[in-house]
Design an enzyme around this catalytic site. Structure first.
Site, short mmCIF file in Angstrom:
data_model
loop_
_atom_site.label_atom_id
_atom_site.label_comp_id
_atom_site.label_asym_id
_atom_site.label_seq_id
_atom_site.Cartn_x
_atom_site.Cartn_y
_atom_site.Cartn_z
N ILE A 276 31.60 35.06 21.31
CA ILE A 276 30.22 35.33 21.73
C ILE A 276 29.31 35.69 20.61
O ILE A 276 29.69 35.90 19.46
CB ILE A 276 30.57 37.01 22.30
CG1 ILE A 276 31.23 36.53 23.52
CG2 ILE A 276 29.34 37.65 22.76
CD1 ILE A 276 32.00 38.03 23.89
N SER A 277 27.90 35.23 20.94
CA SER A 277 26.94 35.35 20.03
C SER A 277 27.22 34.24 18.96
O SER A 277 27.59 33.08 19.13
CB SER A 277 26.65 36.67 19.54
OG SER A 277 25.34 36.72 18.82
N LEU A 278 27.41 34.67 17.52
CA LEU A 278 27.80 33.65 16.48
C LEU A 278 28.99 32.86 16.85
O LEU A 278 29.49 32.20 16.28
CB LEU A 278 27.66 34.24 15.01
CG LEU A 278 28.07 33.26 13.84
CD1 LEU A 278 26.90 32.38 13.84
CD2 LEU A 278 27.83 34.01 12.56
#
Length: 459
Positions: A276-278
């Site tokens: 998730i995200s980075l």
């Protein structure tokens, strides 16, 4: 190549704009006048309405906290009331008000538990954990601030107190990693010990694994055992163990999978990874070197951090258009004073730029903005994405200002040679933001349906 003054200015402009964009939405807070640096180059107009705050970074983080309401780990009225008491763009005010709210519901949970009301106490503890985590978010400008570990510790303690009152079986686990261990939670469909498909979920640049609990519960509902963990640069690992981020995440995922498949309640032939995200860079990086991963979700997809900086430089024209990524990184590694001074000036004028650089220096253990950006530029899947062999879902949001126009997600998708799908969420019903924060129902439905099909879980 040593940059001349014009090139230095263009580099700083590019990073300042990228900083604001990556923080959530392109706009400045009200704590000070707009910086002359970002205004010198036109940035895309934002399509991200303010929520309580005109400061877009504060609005974005409020949306993130509100999103926990989907799983009962925040409540809308509590969040809006807290936000209404926060001074616009003031990091100390943000900490103070969210911490007060967290303390209130921590105390309420203690009272309910003492009175024998288990469910009420559990729910209060989950909400307190979210609010403590939100309070700690902007404290990273001073890595020695004792409130970082103290407030994070209160968040984790409240979360674990809630878990102990919940009905879902779980274990707090320690995953062997180099000369230490990584913290994790192993959530189970039941306590029968039956071998089941496993979903591994990991966070990214600024998250803690307790925030992944809603993902775990959705997996449990669908028949997966779920493992969450924190690696270098994340959660406990940076705050307590003082281990910063590393770009070669295959050296993290390998030990995590080693641990997972050693368990009798894990079907080693069905192990999925969701970043998730980075984590949309970290998980693909790990999967490229880990053949035991059988399905991958990059949420949202990230291909090359330096690519965005170079694109901004090239679009600016002039001498900067001829600078290569290697030249830019080598210059940043010299820790140039003029760069650091200009970035710190931009940080003083813009909330998003300040947060991104402060958190980046914190999680990378970097002593300056230049050192942070030099290290972050190592985060690249160039020549690596093609090695991923498992079916891969790349996510993107139509209004994700971390990745305008889905450039990073599309680049990752284009370089995959495995079975792949690009899933772009529209903003028609609020799902277009970064990682679909605030629209978990749509996100979970779409992504888990894809995962179920890949893992043979569809019914």
């Amino acid at each position: 190549m040593k940059p001349n003054r014009a090139l230095i200015i263009m580099i700083i402009l590019s990073i300042a704009i990228f900083s604001v964009v990556s923080a959530g939405c392109t706009a400045t807070g009200q704590q000070s006048p707009a910086s002359p640096l970002p205004t010198a180059v036109a940035a895309p107009a934002p399509d991200c309405p303010a929520l309580v705050f005109t400061d877009r970074e504060f609005a974005f983080e409020l949306q993130r906290t509100l999103g926990a309401s989907y799983s009962g780990e925040a409540d809308i009225g509590e969040c809006l009331a807290t936000a209404s008491r926060i001074k616009e763009g003031d990091f100390e005010s943000w900490y103070s008000e969210w911490n007060k709210t967290a303390d209130n519901f921590r105390t309420a949970g203690d009272g309910s538990l003492a009175a024998g009301h288990r469910v009420t106490a559990m729910e209060a503890y989950y909400r307190a954990a979210t609010y403590y985590r939100t309070a700690e978010f902007f404290l990273h400008g001073n890595p020695a601030d004792p409130r970082i570990v103290e407030t994070w510790g209160k968040s984790r303690e409240s979360f674990r107190d809630a878990l102990s009152l919940d009905v879902v079986p779980y274990e707090i686990v320690a995953i062997p990693y180099e000369n230490t261990t990584l913290p994790g939670y192993f959530y189970m469909v039941d306590d029968s010990g039956t071998s089941r498909p496993l979903l591994i979920v990991q966070t990214g640049f600024d998250g803690c694994q307790e925030e992944l609990h809603p993902y775990a519960i959705e997996g449990i509902k669908r028949g997966y055992n779920v493992l969450t963990f924190e690696g270098p640069g994340q959660g406990e690992v940076i705050r307590v163990q003082n281990i910063p981020f590393r770009h070669d995440w295959e050296n993290v995922i390998g030990p995590v999978v080693d641990y997972a498949v050693s368990r009798p309640d894990v079907d080693e032939d069905r192990v999925a990874l969701w970043g998730i995200s980075l984590g949309g860079y970290l998980a693909p990086r790990g999967a490229a070197y880990e053949p035991r991963i059988t399905a991958l979700i990059a949420d949202g997809g990230t291909y090359d951090v330096g690519q965005t900086l170079l694109a901004n430089l090239q679009n600016g024209g002039g001498a900067s258009a001829n600078m290569t990524k290697i030249e830019l990184q080598e210059w940043l590694q010299t820790d140039p004073v003029e760069f650091n001074d200009a970035i710190r000036d931009a940080m003083a004028r813009d909330t998003g730029t300040r947060w991104l650089n402060e958190n980046g220096m914190f999680v990378f253990d970097a002593g300056s903005p230049a050192q942070f950006w030099a290290k972050w530029m190592d985060f690249s899947l160039v020549g690596v994405a093609e090695e991923i062999r498992c079916p891969t879902l790349v996510g993107a949001g139509a209004a994700d200002h971390f990745d305008p126009d889905g450039v990073q997600a599309k680049a990752l998708y284009d370089h995959l040679t495995c079975e792949r799908e690009l899933m772009v969420f529209s903003d028609d019903y609020g799902a277009g933001s970064h990682c679909q924060l605030g629209a978990f129902a749509q996100s979970f439905a779409a992504r888990f349906d894809w995962l179920d099909d890949q893992m043979g879980m569809s019914k």
